[in-house]
Design a protein around this motif. Structure first.
Motif, PDB file in Angstrom:
ATOM      1  N   ALA A 137       0.822  -1.216   0.000  1.00 20.94           N
ATOM      2  CA  ALA A 137       0.000   0.000   0.000  1.00 20.94           C
ATOM      3  C   ALA A 137       0.853   1.263   0.000  1.00 20.94           C
ATOM      4  O   ALA A 137       0.518   2.250  -0.663  1.00 20.94           O
ATOM      5  N   GLY A 138       1.967   1.246   0.737  1.00 20.01           N
ATOM      6  CA  GLY A 138       2.844   2.410   0.766  1.00 20.01           C
ATOM      7  C   GLY A 138       3.414   2.719  -0.605  1.00 20.01           C
ATOM      8  O   GLY A 138       3.450   3.887  -1.033  1.00 20.01           O
ATOM      9  N   ARG A 139       3.845   1.684  -1.297  1.00 20.30           N
ATOM     10  CA  ARG A 139       4.385   1.896  -2.649  1.00 20.30           C
ATOM     11  C   ARG A 139       3.291   2.306  -3.627  1.00 20.30           C
ATOM     12  O   ARG A 139       3.488   3.177  -4.477  1.00 20.30           O
ATOM     13  N   MET A 140       2.113   1.668  -3.487  1.00 22.01           N
ATOM     14  CA  MET A 140       1.006   2.011  -4.381  1.00 22.01           C
ATOM     15  C   MET A 140       0.507   3.428  -4.160  1.00 22.01           C
ATOM     16  O   MET A 140       0.006   4.075  -5.086  1.00 22.01           O
ATOM     17  N   ALA A 141       0.605   3.947  -2.933  1.00 24.75           N
ATOM     18  CA  ALA A 141       0.138   5.299  -2.652  1.00 24.75           C
ATOM     19  C   ALA A 141       0.823   6.312  -3.564  1.00 24.75           C
ATOM     20  O   ALA A 141       0.190   7.267  -4.044  1.00 24.75           O
ATOM     21  N   ILE A 142       2.096   6.101  -3.804  1.00 26.10           N
ATOM     22  CA  ILE A 142       2.841   7.013  -4.679  1.00 26.10           C
ATOM     23  C   ILE A 142       2.500   6.747  -6.144  1.00 26.10           C
ATOM     24  O   ILE A 142       2.313   7.683  -6.935  1.00 26.10           O
ATOM     25  N   GLN A 143       2.390   5.481  -6.492  1.00 21.66           N
ATOM     26  CA  GLN A 143       2.029   5.117  -7.869  1.00 21.66           C
ATOM     27  C   GLN A 143       0.688   5.737  -8.249  1.00 21.66           C
ATOM     28  O   GLN A 143       0.536   6.324  -9.327  1.00 21.66           O
ATOM     29  N   GLU A 144      -0.300   5.605  -7.349  1.00 20.95           N
ATOM     30  CA  GLU A 144      -1.624   6.169  -7.623  1.00 20.95           C
ATOM     31  C   GLU A 144      -1.614   7.692  -7.507  1.00 20.95           C
ATOM     32  O   GLU A 144      -2.254   8.395  -8.293  1.00 20.95           O
ATOM     33  N   VAL A 179       4.135   1.853   6.089  1.00 21.59           N
ATOM     34  CA  VAL A 179       3.502   2.501   4.937  1.00 21.59           C
ATOM     35  C   VAL A 179       4.252   3.779   4.564  1.00 21.59           C
ATOM     36  O   VAL A 179       4.607   4.000   3.405  1.00 21.59           O
ATOM     37  N   GLY A 180       4.487   4.626   5.549  1.00 22.39           N
ATOM     38  CA  GLY A 180       5.136   5.897   5.291  1.00 22.39           C
ATOM     39  C   GLY A 180       6.553   5.744   4.759  1.00 22.39           C
ATOM     40  O   GLY A 180       6.975   6.476   3.854  1.00 22.39           O
ATOM     41  N   THR A 181       7.285   4.786   5.320  1.00 22.81           N
ATOM     42  CA  THR A 181       8.653   4.544   4.868  1.00 22.81           C
ATOM     43  C   THR A 181       8.678   4.100   3.414  1.00 22.81           C
ATOM     44  O   THR A 181       9.487   4.583   2.603  1.00 22.81           O
ATOM     45  N   GLN A 182       7.780   3.164   3.072  1.00 22.39           N
ATOM     46  CA  GLN A 182       7.733   2.674   1.694  1.00 22.39           C
ATOM     47  C   GLN A 182       7.280   3.773   0.734  1.00 22.39           C
ATOM     48  O   GLN A 182       7.795   3.895  -0.377  1.00 22.39           O
ATOM     49  N   ALA A 183       6.312   4.581   1.171  1.00 22.68           N
ATOM     50  CA  ALA A 183       5.842   5.678   0.324  1.00 22.68           C
ATOM     51  C   ALA A 183       6.963   6.690   0.081  1.00 22.68           C
ATOM     52  O   ALA A 183       7.178   7.146  -1.048  1.00 22.68           O
ATOM     53  N   ALA A 184       7.690   7.041   1.144  1.00 22.08           N
ATOM     54  CA  ALA A 184       8.775   8.013   1.010  1.00 22.08           C
ATOM     55  C   ALA A 184       9.875   7.485   0.093  1.00 22.08           C
ATOM     56  O   ALA A 184      10.410   8.231  -0.746  1.00 22.08           O
ATOM     57  N   ARG A 185      10.223   6.214   0.247  1.00 24.35           N
ATOM     58  CA  ARG A 185      11.253   5.615  -0.620  1.00 24.35           C
ATOM     59  C   ARG A 185      10.829   5.656  -2.082  1.00 24.35           C
ATOM     60  O   ARG A 185      11.614   5.987  -2.979  1.00 24.35           O
ATOM     61  N   MET A 186       9.570   5.284  -2.325  1.00 24.49           N
ATOM     62  CA  MET A 186       9.081   5.243  -3.705  1.00 24.49           C
ATOM     63  C   MET A 186       9.056   6.644  -4.315  1.00 24.49           C
ATOM     64  O   MET A 186       9.502   6.850  -5.447  1.00 24.49           O
ATOM     65  N   ALA A 187       8.540   7.611  -3.558  1.00 23.95           N
ATOM     66  CA  ALA A 187       8.481   8.988  -4.056  1.00 23.95           C
ATOM     67  C   ALA A 187       9.875   9.543  -4.310  1.00 23.95           C
ATOM     68  O   ALA A 187      10.129  10.209  -5.318  1.00 23.95           O
ATOM     69  N   ALA A 188      10.780   9.254  -3.384  1.00 24.68           N
ATOM     70  CA  ALA A 188      12.162   9.728  -3.544  1.00 24.68           C
ATOM     71  C   ALA A 188      12.815   9.079  -4.757  1.00 24.68           C
ATOM     72  O   ALA A 188      13.551   9.733  -5.506  1.00 24.68           O
ATOM     73  N   GLY A 189      12.530   7.792  -4.948  1.00 20.80           N
ATOM     74  CA  GLY A 189      13.098   7.078  -6.090  1.00 20.80           C
ATOM     75  C   GLY A 189      12.645   7.643  -7.427  1.00 20.80           C
ATOM     76  O   GLY A 189      13.370   7.580  -8.418  1.00 20.80           O
ATOM     77  N   LEU A 190      11.434   8.215  -7.434  1.00 17.44           N
ATOM     78  CA  LEU A 190      10.916   8.829  -8.652  1.00 17.44           C
ATOM     79  C   LEU A 190      11.386  10.271  -8.814  1.00 17.44           C
ATOM     80  O   LEU A 190      11.065  10.925  -9.804  1.00 17.44           O
ATOM     81  N   GLY A 191      12.127  10.764  -7.813  1.00 20.76           N
ATOM     82  CA  GLY A 191      12.736  12.087  -7.938  1.00 20.76           C
ATOM     83  C   GLY A 191      11.999  13.210  -7.262  1.00 20.76           C
ATOM     84  O   GLY A 191      12.396  14.382  -7.389  1.00 20.76           O
ATOM     85  N   ALA A 192      10.925  12.916  -6.529  1.00 17.34           N
ATOM     86  CA  ALA A 192      10.173  13.965  -5.845  1.00 17.34           C
ATOM     87  C   ALA A 192      10.958  14.503  -4.652  1.00 17.34           C
ATOM     88  O   ALA A 192      11.873  13.845  -4.144  1.00 17.34           O
ATOM     89  N   HIS A 193      10.558  15.668  -4.189  1.00 13.95           N
ATOM     90  CA  HIS A 193      11.086  16.194  -2.934  1.00 13.95           C
ATOM     91  C   HIS A 193      10.114  15.785  -1.838  1.00 13.95           C
ATOM     92  O   HIS A 193       8.924  16.123  -1.887  1.00 13.95           O
ATOM     93  N   VAL A 194      10.588  15.032  -0.842  1.00 12.41           N
ATOM     94  CA  VAL A 194       9.710  14.387   0.132  1.00 12.41           C
ATOM     95  C   VAL A 194       9.945  14.943   1.533  1.00 12.41           C
ATOM     96  O   VAL A 194      11.096  15.095   1.969  1.00 12.41           O
TER      97      VAL A 194
END
Length: 377
Positions: A137-144, A179-194
């Motif tokens: 869910a954490g990773r999907m939160a960023i994907q969605e 959830v938050g850790t996975q979301a932050a990692r995914m967003a950061a990996g895509l280049g966002a500022h988190v």
């Protein structure tokens, strides 16, 4: 033990509680497993694979509930399942009782044994059966979230990672757990500022050490949240209090502070949500707009990637299911304190404090209900 695996009937829920590999393991220990026809198709598992693993197939959900001593599911029973549940039948699934008074009263009335995945807890306070779905869910939160930031989806029209010469999106993550850790990692990996917020300073220190350079940590409080939501393009609610209703960190009035097209993703929605204006949605109709802010609040996010989710879930639940099947729920819960904490409702009585507190209902101790069960048997 006789174990039943019904097909999930919640809207767009394609997961299944047990893979063919899980069936084979239960059969190896001498248990009988009944699986509803087509229960695994949504996750990519055909009936023939279950049969080859030793399962017996049943045509209807009524047949599965009617024969099983233990029901293994993914999501909580919904209204049309309530009357299928038998007294003293063990249900091993996600319940999230604190977000549904109707479900709580239904399970009390049915006098079922409700052992919730989400409150099975290790001595280090980790939640082993929630972790795999929280990771998904954490990773999907960023994907969605990235998808709904697109203009045709009523978002701001901003690319999460930006491009050379254009700043990336700003992502605010509330909660530094799984959830938050996975979301932050995914967003950061895509280049966002988190910006990643939590109320625990030791946790923030840890996250500051392990997160990429484009992730900042910040103490979570009302003042800081109000400041950050004004600049965020995507806000992810990732707060969980085991077995209890999530607190509202983003309140209704904060929406006026956000820019039009901001996207909110509330991963805690199945536990009541940590964003006040969020209400459960489905994969079929996942979003709605309030004050020009897009709300994505799908209550079973991992159901959109059912193969990954089903395998990850079975990897985590199977060792516990084997203990329950081998020993019976009473002995398994006496021997394993982790499983014992999973008990939420037993024989018509609430035995988990977070659920009792959510609705002001009486709390009975697990010891008391186990003593009553032993006398009854």
């Amino acid at each position: 033990m006789v174990i039943g695996v019904p097909k999930e009937i919640k809207n767009n829920e394609n997961r299944v509680a047990l893979t063919p590999a899980g069936v084979a393991e239960l059969r190896k220990h001498g248990h009988t497993v009944y699986v509803q026809v087509n229960a695994g198709v949504g996750s990519g598992f055909e009936d023939g694979e279950y049969i080859a693993a030793g399962a017996q197939m049943l045509p209807t959900i009524e047949d599965v509930y009617g024969i099983a001593e233990m029901i293994m599911k993914v999501k909580e029973p919904i209204a049309q399942e309530y009357n299928l549940i038998k007294e003293n039948q063990l249900l091993f699934t996600y319940f999230h009782f604190a977000s549904s008074e109707e479900l709580t009263h239904a399970m009390i009335e049915r006098k079922a044994i409700c052992l919730a995945y989400e409150t099975v807890e290790k001595t280090d306070r980790s939640l082993p059966l929630l972790v795999p779905m929280s990771e998904v869910a954490g990773r999907m939160a960023i994907q969605e979230g990235a998808k709904y930031l697109e203009k045709p989806q009523k978002g701001r029209g901003i690319l999460l990672g930006g491009v050379p010469g254009v700043k990336p999106a700003k992502v605010l993550v509330l909660g530094g757990g799984i959830v938050g850790t996975q979301a932050a990692r995914m967003a950061a990996g895509l280049g966002a500022h988190v910006t990643l917020m939590d109320i625990s300073l030791p946790r923030l220190r840890y996250l500051a050490d392990v997160m990429p350079a484009n992730v900042d940590t910040m103490m979570s409080n009302d003042y800081n949240i109000r400041e950050e939501v004004q600049q965020a393009d995507l806000i992810v609610g990732a707060v969980l209090i085991p077995g209890a209703k999530a607190p509202h960190l983003v309140t209704r009035d904060m929406l006026k502070l956000m820019r039009p097209g901001t996207v909110l993703v509330d991963v805690a929605v199945d536990q009541g949500g940590c964003i006040e204006t969020c209400r459960p949605t489905t994969h079929e109709d996942p979003t709605y707009v309030i004050d020009d802010v897009v709300h994505y609040c799908v209550a079973n996010m991992p159901g959109a990637v059912p193969y990954t989710s089903t395998v990850a879930l079975t990897n985590a639940t199977l060792p516990y299911a084997l203990q329950l099947a081998n020993k019976g729920w009473q002995q398994a819960c006496r021997d394993n304190a982790e499983l014992r904490l999973g008990l939420n409702v037993v024989g018509g009585k609430i035995v988990y404090k977070g659920v009792a507190d959510a609705f002001g209902l009486p709390l009975t101790t697990v010891d008391d209900v186990m003593t009553e069960e032993a006398v009854a048997n």
